[in-house]
Design a protein around this motif. Structure first.
Motif, PDB file in Angstrom:
ATOM      1  N   ASP C 119       0.850  -1.077  -0.059  1.00 61.27           N
ATOM      2  CA  ASP C 119      -0.136   0.029   0.067  1.00 61.27           C
ATOM      3  C   ASP C 119       1.074   1.285  -0.444  1.00 61.27           C
ATOM      4  OD1 ASP C 119      -2.157   2.205   0.143  1.00 61.27           O
ATOM      5  OD2 ASP C 119      -2.258   1.820   2.374  1.00 61.27           O
ATOM      6  N   LEU C 120       0.729   2.040  -1.059  1.00 59.22           N
ATOM      7  CA  LEU C 120       1.517   2.987  -1.186  1.00 59.22           C
ATOM      8  C   LEU C 120       1.064   4.709  -0.740  1.00 59.22           C
ATOM      9  CD1 LEU C 120       3.626   2.454  -5.015  1.00 59.22           C
ATOM     10  CD2 LEU C 120       4.212   1.853  -2.801  1.00 59.22           C
ATOM     11  N   SER C 121      -0.202   4.124  -0.375  1.00 60.21           N
ATOM     12  CA  SER C 121      -0.535   4.983   0.089  1.00 60.21           C
ATOM     13  C   SER C 121      -0.302   5.636   1.907  1.00 60.21           C
ATOM     14  CB  SER C 121      -2.209   5.549   0.071  1.00 60.21           C
ATOM     15  OG  SER C 121      -2.902   4.702   1.610  1.00 60.21           O
ATOM     16  N   ILE C 122       0.299   4.704   2.586  1.00 64.37           N
ATOM     17  CA  ILE C 122       0.852   5.145   3.948  1.00 64.37           C
ATOM     18  C   ILE C 122       2.323   5.840   3.589  1.00 64.37           C
ATOM     19  CG2 ILE C 122       0.926   2.874   4.646  1.00 64.37           C
ATOM     20  CD1 ILE C 122       3.475   2.378   3.913  1.00 64.37           C
ATOM     21  N   PHE C 123       2.671   6.976   2.029  1.00 67.40           N
ATOM     22  CA  PHE C 123       3.447   8.025   2.166  1.00 67.40           C
ATOM     23  C   PHE C 123       2.706   8.427   1.458  1.00 67.40           C
ATOM     24  CE2 PHE C 123       5.505   3.804   1.376  1.00 67.40           C
ATOM     25  CZ  PHE C 123       6.473   3.846   2.657  1.00 67.40           C
ATOM     26  N   ASP C 124       3.532  10.422   1.219  1.00 67.03           N
ATOM     27  CA  ASP C 124       2.166  10.853   0.470  1.00 67.03           C
ATOM     28  C   ASP C 124       3.278  10.821  -1.071  1.00 67.03           C
ATOM     29  OD1 ASP C 124       1.320  13.184   1.938  1.00 67.03           O
ATOM     30  OD2 ASP C 124       3.133  14.095   2.852  1.00 67.03           O
ATOM     31  N   ALA C 125       2.148  10.940  -1.929  1.00 67.11           N
ATOM     32  CA  ALA C 125       2.376  10.849  -3.101  1.00 67.11           C
ATOM     33  C   ALA C 125       3.473  10.993  -4.158  1.00 67.11           C
ATOM     34  CB  ALA C 125       1.307  10.691  -4.186  1.00 67.11           C
ATOM     35  N   PRO C 126       3.364  12.506  -3.930  1.00 64.80           N
ATOM     36  CA  PRO C 126       4.825  13.239  -4.123  1.00 64.80           C
ATOM     37  C   PRO C 126       6.349  12.947  -3.748  1.00 64.80           C
ATOM     38  CG  PRO C 126       3.133  14.773  -3.523  1.00 64.80           C
ATOM     39  CD  PRO C 126       3.296  13.986  -2.967  1.00 64.80           C
ATOM     40  N   PRO C 142      10.133   5.571  -0.022  1.00 62.07           N
ATOM     41  CA  PRO C 142      10.384   6.740   0.690  1.00 62.07           C
ATOM     42  C   PRO C 142      10.626   5.744   2.051  1.00 62.07           C
ATOM     43  CG  PRO C 142       8.580   6.829  -0.604  1.00 62.07           C
ATOM     44  CD  PRO C 142       8.582   5.785  -0.620  1.00 62.07           C
ATOM     45  N   PHE C 143      11.400   6.484   2.695  1.00 61.24           N
ATOM     46  CA  PHE C 143      11.823   5.188   4.187  1.00 61.24           C
ATOM     47  C   PHE C 143      12.180   7.059   5.039  1.00 61.24           C
ATOM     48  CE2 PHE C 143      15.798   5.138   7.296  1.00 61.24           C
ATOM     49  CZ  PHE C 143      15.091   4.587   8.467  1.00 61.24           C
ATOM     50  N   ALA C 144      13.415   8.031   4.778  1.00 64.23           N
ATOM     51  CA  ALA C 144      12.899   9.219   5.961  1.00 64.23           C
ATOM     52  C   ALA C 144      13.765  10.495   5.267  1.00 64.23           C
ATOM     53  CB  ALA C 144      14.162   9.045   7.202  1.00 64.23           C
ATOM     54  N   MET C 364      13.418  12.237   9.584  1.00 65.15           N
ATOM     55  CA  MET C 364      11.705  12.158  10.270  1.00 65.15           C
ATOM     56  C   MET C 364      11.269  11.001   9.174  1.00 65.15           C
ATOM     57  SD  MET C 364      10.258  16.018   9.884  1.00 65.15           S
ATOM     58  CE  MET C 364       8.784  15.791  10.262  1.00 65.15           C
ATOM     59  N   PRO C 365      10.131   9.843   9.751  1.00 64.04           N
ATOM     60  CA  PRO C 365      10.396   8.815   8.763  1.00 64.04           C
ATOM     61  C   PRO C 365       9.418   9.640   7.926  1.00 64.04           C
ATOM     62  CG  PRO C 365       9.352   9.095  11.146  1.00 64.04           C
ATOM     63  CD  PRO C 365      10.052  10.178  11.078  1.00 64.04           C
ATOM     64  N   ALA C 366       8.995   8.582   6.720  1.00 62.30           N
ATOM     65  CA  ALA C 366       8.621   8.939   5.230  1.00 62.30           C
ATOM     66  C   ALA C 366       7.128   8.737   5.451  1.00 62.30           C
ATOM     67  CB  ALA C 366       9.165   8.295   3.886  1.00 62.30           C
ATOM     68  N   LYS C 367       6.742   7.589   6.543  1.00 62.28           N
ATOM     69  CA  LYS C 367       5.375   6.827   6.622  1.00 62.28           C
ATOM     70  C   LYS C 367       4.513   8.013   7.258  1.00 62.28           C
ATOM     71  CE  LYS C 367       3.492   3.000   8.614  1.00 62.28           C
ATOM     72  NZ  LYS C 367       3.807   1.889   9.471  1.00 62.28           N
ATOM     73  N   LYS C 368       3.554   8.558   6.517  1.00 60.95           N
ATOM     74  CA  LYS C 368       2.192   9.408   7.134  1.00 60.95           C
ATOM     75  C   LYS C 368       1.856   9.389   8.664  1.00 60.95           C
ATOM     76  CE  LYS C 368       0.222   9.870   3.843  1.00 60.95           C
ATOM     77  NZ  LYS C 368      -1.552   9.898   2.701  1.00 60.95           N
ATOM     78  N   GLY C 372       3.429  12.769  12.918  1.00 64.59           N
ATOM     79  CA  GLY C 372       3.083  13.462  14.497  1.00 64.59           C
ATOM     80  C   GLY C 372       3.607  13.846  15.369  1.00 64.59           C
ATOM     81  N   ASP C 373       4.254  12.830  16.177  1.00 67.77           N
ATOM     82  CA  ASP C 373       4.708  13.731  17.308  1.00 67.77           C
ATOM     83  C   ASP C 373       6.261  13.742  17.094  1.00 67.77           C
ATOM     84  OD1 ASP C 373       4.573  11.157  17.872  1.00 67.77           O
ATOM     85  OD2 ASP C 373       3.850  11.894  19.481  1.00 67.77           O
ATOM     86  N   PHE C 374       7.065  12.945  15.552  1.00 72.39           N
ATOM     87  CA  PHE C 374       7.970  12.220  15.582  1.00 72.39           C
ATOM     88  C   PHE C 374       9.299  13.084  16.699  1.00 72.39           C
ATOM     89  CE2 PHE C 374      11.924  12.366  13.402  1.00 72.39           C
ATOM     90  CZ  PHE C 374      12.551  10.913  14.050  1.00 72.39           C
ATOM     91  N   LEU C 375       8.843  14.077  15.966  1.00 70.52           N
ATOM     92  CA  LEU C 375      10.389  15.387  16.625  1.00 70.52           C
ATOM     93  C   LEU C 375      10.084  15.368  17.844  1.00 70.52           C
ATOM     94  CD1 LEU C 375       9.854  18.255  13.400  1.00 70.52           C
ATOM     95  CD2 LEU C 375      11.900  16.600  14.361  1.00 70.52           C
ATOM     96  N   GLU C 376       8.910  15.880  18.423  1.00 75.04           N
ATOM     97  CA  GLU C 376       8.620  16.153  19.792  1.00 75.04           C
ATOM     98  C   GLU C 376       9.418  14.816  20.618  1.00 75.04           C
ATOM     99  OE1 GLU C 376       6.307  16.505  18.098  1.00 75.04           O
ATOM    100  OE2 GLU C 376       5.961  18.714  17.902  1.00 75.04           O
ATOM    101  N   THR C 377       9.018  13.697  20.172  1.00 74.41           N
ATOM    102  CA  THR C 377       9.567  12.070  20.690  1.00 74.41           C
ATOM    103  C   THR C 377      11.623  12.245  20.684  1.00 74.41           C
ATOM    104  OG1 THR C 377       7.713  11.443  20.038  1.00 74.41           O
ATOM    105  CG2 THR C 377       8.871  10.049  21.310  1.00 74.41           C
ATOM    106  N   PHE C 378      12.083  12.764  19.430  1.00 72.71           N
ATOM    107  CA  PHE C 378      12.553  12.563  18.834  1.00 72.71           C
ATOM    108  C   PHE C 378      14.282  13.758  19.877  1.00 72.71           C
ATOM    109  CE2 PHE C 378      16.621  13.704  16.246  1.00 72.71           C
ATOM    110  CZ  PHE C 378      17.757  12.797  15.981  1.00 72.71           C
ATOM    111  N   PHE C 379      13.238  14.865  19.779  1.00 69.05           N
ATOM    112  CA  PHE C 379      14.626  15.520  20.637  1.00 69.05           C
ATOM    113  C   PHE C 379      14.362  15.379  22.286  1.00 69.05           C
ATOM    114  CE2 PHE C 379      14.871  17.853  16.365  1.00 69.05           C
ATOM    115  CZ  PHE C 379      15.971  18.328  16.578  1.00 69.05           C
ATOM    116  N   ALA C 380      13.110  14.660  22.822  1.00 72.24           N
ATOM    117  CA  ALA C 380      13.104  14.636  24.582  1.00 72.24           C
ATOM    118  C   ALA C 380      13.785  13.650  24.315  1.00 72.24           C
ATOM    119  CB  ALA C 380      11.408  14.641  24.428  1.00 72.24           C
ATOM    120  N   LYS C 381      14.356  12.779  23.266  1.00 67.53           N
ATOM    121  CA  LYS C 381      14.713  11.999  24.154  1.00 67.53           C
ATOM    122  C   LYS C 381      16.577  12.437  23.880  1.00 67.53           C
ATOM    123  CE  LYS C 381      15.369   6.605  22.975  1.00 67.53           C
ATOM    124  NZ  LYS C 381      15.669   5.196  22.626  1.00 67.53           N
ATOM    125  N   ARG C 382      16.909  11.879  22.603  1.00 69.49           N
ATOM    126  CA  ARG C 382      18.607  12.640  22.389  1.00 69.49           C
ATOM    127  C   ARG C 382      18.949  14.510  23.135  1.00 69.49           C
ATOM    128  NH1 ARG C 382      22.286  13.618  22.079  1.00 69.49           N
ATOM    129  NH2 ARG C 382      23.904  13.159  20.224  1.00 69.49           N
TER     130      ARG C 382
END
Lengths: 306, 341, 454
Positions: C119-126, C142-144, C364-368, C372-382
């Protein structure tokens, strides 16, 4: 008698002969075949036979090949005599009966050859930096001249200096050459010196009439191996500048150019041509050295047929 | 009197060589110095040989750098609380709480330094590289192939140095050709061949060929063997010794320095061999030698130079000991030459 | 004769292909090659091994084998394996650069996507279209993504007594006198010169400034090439519409701006300074000696920074902002013996464990649904206990460069070598006629591109 000698001769070289047939012959032939192909390492399935197109490109269309050969010859002309004289001089110092703590000094001069290459590269990039490198800082500290900075001594960026800089780096890896000279010096019978002394020979005369002739076999070895090594000179300029040829393309040596064609552009067909040019160049000089060796290399065991 | 003059000459000579050695080893000192620093200490504007850290002073849970500040004609050691281009705020650790505003450019002030070597770099390098495993692999590789190449190369060199047989000169050129042709160009067919044999992913492609001699070693040994008078062989043969016994009992002892040299060179080559193990052992972390282990600190962008230097020093200990030990044999030979006939 | 020669090579490849080590188990072996991009840094190794271990325990059809090769040796190693008959199956994470360096080595994933109804629709079409190459199909899923922004050393601003950059795209820069300026290259240059200091404490705008003893710089783009520098002033490409070479005029402007920054205004670290110990041999920002550094999100994943820092918007050029973008993908090799099994692994990596892997690599994950809160989680942890302008990173995505600064050129690596010579030259020499060199660059690239068309 002759048959006996043939048999034993072949028996002794059998390990190499076998090893050559098993491990070297096929890859060497294959790499020559590569030079006749349009062969991309990324897509080997699409390989096609192109005949001598790659060879023609190297000799006729691509001036870079000839230019790179010219560069390595110039570099060899600077680097080989300096390196050999330095190694011989150090070996003589280490062999001198005036030296105290000989063992410690020998180990010290060999030390750089033990340092792993990854570490050595970082060291050289660090000490040669024109702003923060220890070499410029040391020169400035001792002489008081202002040599740091981009208006100072630019070891890696100045086209007039660059071959001397790489020669300097090369001096650091001469441990093996020094040891070979030393081993040669060790083999000289002391009686010969004593005889020379009785004849009233001074130190210089002793060196030229006893030492030098007797170590010609190892001088010969070091020169041959030095020339072969220089024709394939690669690692220092490759890791220091990522093989970009900096400055002004002056470090675009044949082996760097081979590597770029073969493993960066993945064009193994053309790369193989350059590698074989390097081979013929090395073979040419090696054969010349062997031909001339009968006039200047002295073997106590007789070297009539080399 | 004569002995004193000799001693003086020796001391002066040795001092001269010592100065040369110091210059020669300057780059090594840089590596050594790096191995005892943190990345910040290496980047410090104070490019010192010693690993220095600025002295700091703790105040209300924060660390502040100490500076030598000229105040009212005397130099005082003050902690810098706030930096500014034209005036900075300091505090005297002796009188905490009281702020001193100093007019001037703080960059012209000297810091207070302390020697702060990072011995922990060595522990960290040891741990991060899983050093014992690397060491075991490297020792095995170096010892086995050194044995193989010295033995086989001695045989082959003796064959080339002492016997005449048809095509000998051509064969010697072919032997030399194997090192004149850059090995990088044969690396792919060689790899394909070893892959076909099912040897990729094992030490076999690196170890087995060593037992079939190697052109560098054969050439070097040949040079030395040709320097040994043929009368020795002939005398041995008259005594009834076969060629093998002649080689091992009469000729090899005469060529000890060369044999030791070949063994050392190969040992150090194997110790630092990088590209061979990299392509043949790719993905087999348990089999890696030290040379590949070192690359964990050499990342795509930042390299942990201080840890590379520390690991490199650890990795050099055994070769150093080996070299120092091999020296004895060299020295031995020096004495032997006296009875050389 | 010709056939005979070809036969030898064919024989090598075929023998190597069908021979090889006997498969011990009935499991299909899939080799995952890491080294052309992220994933070779020491802390990421254990995390990847863990994911492989878990995958192997989760099913009994495929045996996944991880192969991590140090980045600077990865190209030669992969080339040897591809042509030595021992190709890995899955390669990644890899950027556009790494992918295009091995042009022709990858399979079109479209048939496998259809066969396994991925299912390619888990990513943005562009994002998906970004990996479609005309004539070659879908090269990679797409991965990241790694947006870029400014890393700012706030302590250096404080010391200089200069206000910090605007905290959001579109806002002006307000200087110490309360005056507003557009957040653009001129403003950056002006404040960067104040932030550039020599060892006596004079800044680059002072007549006493000593350019041979600089200890702190105002601005720099970390780890990039001529195309990356050019893209700060706007997206572009060296490939002209007719297939020849062109130099986008704003790229020439960018290079001259940087050249001036290195040799005349001194706010940009030149080559010798940039590779010196002072600037951590290229890791400029973490040295604490460069006030503003333009770099990508992945830097926040591994940098060791021990001062107060934050993220700020990329400045605009002539009113237009461009924040260059890196994107990583996974690929399957043409030489792979088991493309089907490889595809299963690939979909596992870009879908099932994408979130976990992205956190390891700092992308940043390419999977839509993971964004969502990837950046918050990533920075809070790192970077625990610190506050960041994370909206800036999110917003940088909309200023991504199109065409991408790593996009395809004919004779990719030859062209790359040529323009790197250009950057070597201007980074190391104070007296270059930059316009003349740009002209030479254009002519040489033109030759390279046209030769590739034949």
């Amino acid at each position: 008698m002759r048959l006996w000698e043939y048999r034993w001769g072949l028996a002794f070289i059998a390990p190499w002969l076998l090893g050559f047939l098993i491990f070297y012959l096929f890859p060497m032939v294959a790499s020559f075949v590569f030079s006749l192909l349009d062969f991309s390492l990324a897509d080997p399935g699409a390989t096609t036979f192109v005949g001598f197109v790659n060879w023609r490109r190297a000799f006729v269309e691509d001036p870079e090949v000839l230019a790179s050969v010219g560069r390595i010859l110039l570099f060899a002309l600077i680097s080989l005599p300096i390196g050999m004289l330095f190694a011989l001089a150090v070996a003589l110092l280490l062999h001198s009966r005036y030296l105290l703590g000989t063992r410690a000094f020998r180990t010290l001069f060999y030390l750089p050859s033990i340092v792993p290459f990854v570490a050595a590269v970082i060291i050289w990039q660090g000490v040669l930096n024109e702003h923060t490198g220890w070499i410029n800082l040391a020169i400035e500290g001792i002489t008081g001249l202002d040599v740091t900075g981009t208006d100072g001594i630019r070891w890696l960026a100045d086209p007039r200096l660059i071959y001397f800089t790489y020669t300097l780096i090369g001096l650091w890896g001469l441990g093996n050459t020094i040891i070979i000279f030393l081993a040669g010096l060790q083999g000289i019978p002391i009686e010969l010196y004593e005889a020379a002394q009785i004849d009233g020979a001074g130190p210089a005369q002793r060196f030229f009439s006893v030492t030098l002739p007797l170590i010609t076999p190892v001088v010969f070895y070091n020169v041959v191996i030095g020339v072969i090594g220089l024709m394939q000179y690669f690692l220092p300029p490759y890791v220091i500048n990522m093989g970009s040829g900096f400055p002004n393309g002056m470090t675009n040596f044949p082996m760097i150019y081979f590597y770029r064609q073969a493993f960066t552009y993945l064009n193994m067909g053309y790369g193989a041509v350059i590698a074989w040019i390097i081979f013929f160049l090395g073979l040419f000089f090696t054969l010349i050295l062997f031909r001339t060796s009968r006039y200047w290399v002295f073997y106590a065991g007789g070297g009539e047929e080399s | 009197m004569r002995e004193q003059r000799l001693l003086l000459r020796r001391v002066v000579f040795t001092l001269g060589v010592a100065v040369l050695a110091a210059v020669y080893l300057l780059p090594l000192m840089y590596g050594l110095s790096m191995s005892l620093k943190t990345r910040d200490q290496i980047a410090s504007a104070k490019l010192s040989i010693l690993p220095l850290s600025p002295r700091t002073w703790e105040y209300e849970g924060r660390q502040y750098d100490l500076y030598e500040v000229p105040v009212d004609g005397e130099v005082r050691i003050l902690a810098m609380m706030k930096r500014g281009r034209t005036s900075s705020v300091f505090m005297d650790p002796q009188q905490p709480g009281e702020q001193i505003v100093w007019e001037g450019n703080w960059r012209t002030l000297d810091r207070v330094w302390k020697v702060d070597p990072q011995w922990s770099n060595f522990a960290e390098a040891w741990k991060a590289t899983k050093f014992p495993v690397l060491l075991k692999n490297t020792v095995l590789y170096a010892v086995i192939t050194t044995f193989g190449t010295v033995l086989s190369s001695l045989l082959v060199a003796y064959g080339f140095a002492r016997f005449s047989f048809p095509g000998k000169n051509v064969l010697f050129v072919v032997l030399m050709s194997t090192i004149i042709l850059p090995s990088a160009v044969t690396s792919i067919p060689t790899y394909a061949m070893f892959y076909f044999l099912g040897w990729v992913g094992t030490w076999l492609p690196l170890m087995v060929p060593a037992f079939f001699s190697n052109a560098y070693n054969v050439f070097l040994l040949r040079q030395f063997l040709m320097g040994i008078p043929r009368e020795l062989d002939e005398a041995a043969r008259i005594d009834g010794a076969g060629p093998l016994r002649t080689l091992f009992q009469i000729i090899a002892p005469q060529a000890t320095p060369a044999i030791i040299a070949v063994a050392l060179f190969h040992f150090f080559f194997a110790w630092n061999d990088f590209f061979g193990p990299l392509i043949y052992l790719s993905g087999k972390g348990d089999l890696y030698p030290i040379s590949i282990g070192l690359t964990v600190f050499n990342n795509m962008y930042t390299s942990q130079n201080h840890l590379i230097q520390a690991a490199a020093l650890i990795a050099s200990v055994i070769p150093l000991v080996v070299f120092a030990f091999a020296q004895r044999v060299f020295m031995q030979r020096l004495i032997d030459t006296g009875v050389f006939k | 004769m010709r056939r005979y020669l070809l036969l030898i090579v064919a024989l090598v490849l075929v023998l190597a292909g069908c021979g090889g080590p006997a498969q011990k188990a009935e499991k299909t072996q899939v080799r995952w090659f890491v080294g052309l991009g992220a994933g070779t840094d020491e802390p990421t190794i254990a995390a990847q091994e863990e994911i492989v271990k878990r995958y192997n325990e989760s099913q009994d059809e495929i045996e996944l084998v991880l192969e991590i090769v140090p980045n600077n040796q990865a190209y030669q190693t992969l080339a040897t394996e591809l042509s030595g008959g021992n190709a890995p199956d899955v390669v990644g994470p890899v950027g556009i650069r790494g992918r295009d360096s091995f042009k022709g080595a990858w399979i079109d994933l479209q048939p496998l996507v259809e066969k396994y109804q991925f299912d390619l629709s888990i990513f943005d079409a562009p994002m998906v279209d970004f990996y479609r190459n005309p004539g070659e199909g879908l090269l990679g899923l797409p991965f990241a993504i790694y947006p870029s922004f400014l890393y700012v050393n706030e302590e250096l601003f404080e010391e200089a007594g200069i206000p910090l950059p605007p905290t959001e795209y579109g806002q002006p820069y307000v200087d110490e006198n309360g005056k507003s300026w557009p957040w653009d290259m001129d403003t950056v240059k002006r404040i960067a010169m104040k932030l550039t200091v020599d060892q006596n404490g004079n800044d680059a705008s002072s007549p006493d400034f000593d350019p041979q003893n600089i200890v702190q710089w105002g601005f720099g783009i970390q780890w990039t090439d001529a195309r990356g520098i050019g893209t700060l002033f706007g997206p572009g490409t060296f490939v002209a519409p007719d297939g020849g070479a062109q130099i986008p005029p704003h790229w020439a402007e960018a290079w001259k701006w940087v050249y001036d920054g290195m040799w005349k205004s001194h706010f940009y670290p030149n080559g010798p300074y940039g590779s010196s110990d002072l600037l951590k041999n290229g890791d400029w920002f973490s040295s604490g000696r460069v006030a503003m550094v333009h770099c990508h999100l992945w830097y926040a994943g591994f940098a060791e920074i021990n001062f107060k820092w934050n993220v700020y918007p990329v400045p605009a050029y002539k009113g237009k902002t461009t924040a260059k973008m890196h994107a990583d993908t996974f690929l399957i090799t043409k030489q792979s013996k088991n493309p089907d099994a490889a595809f299963k692994v690939l979909s596992y990596l870009v879908d099932d464990v994408a979130g976990e892997l992205c956190a390891v690599y700092g992308g940043m994950p390419a999977k839509k649904e993971l964004q969502g809160d990837f950046l918050e989680t990533f920075f809070a942890k790192r970077w625990p206990g610190q506050e960041f302008n994370l909206k800036v990173i999110q917003d940088s995505i909309q200023f991504a460069d199109n065409p991408n600064h790593e996009s395809w050129m004919p004779s990719f690596q030859e062209a790359n070598t040529r323009y790197n010579q250009f950057t070597d030259l201007i980074f190391n020499n104070p007296d270059v006629d930059v316009d003349a060199e740009i002209q030479r660059l254009k002519e040489d690239l033109d030759k390279i591109f046209r030769a590739a068309q034949q």
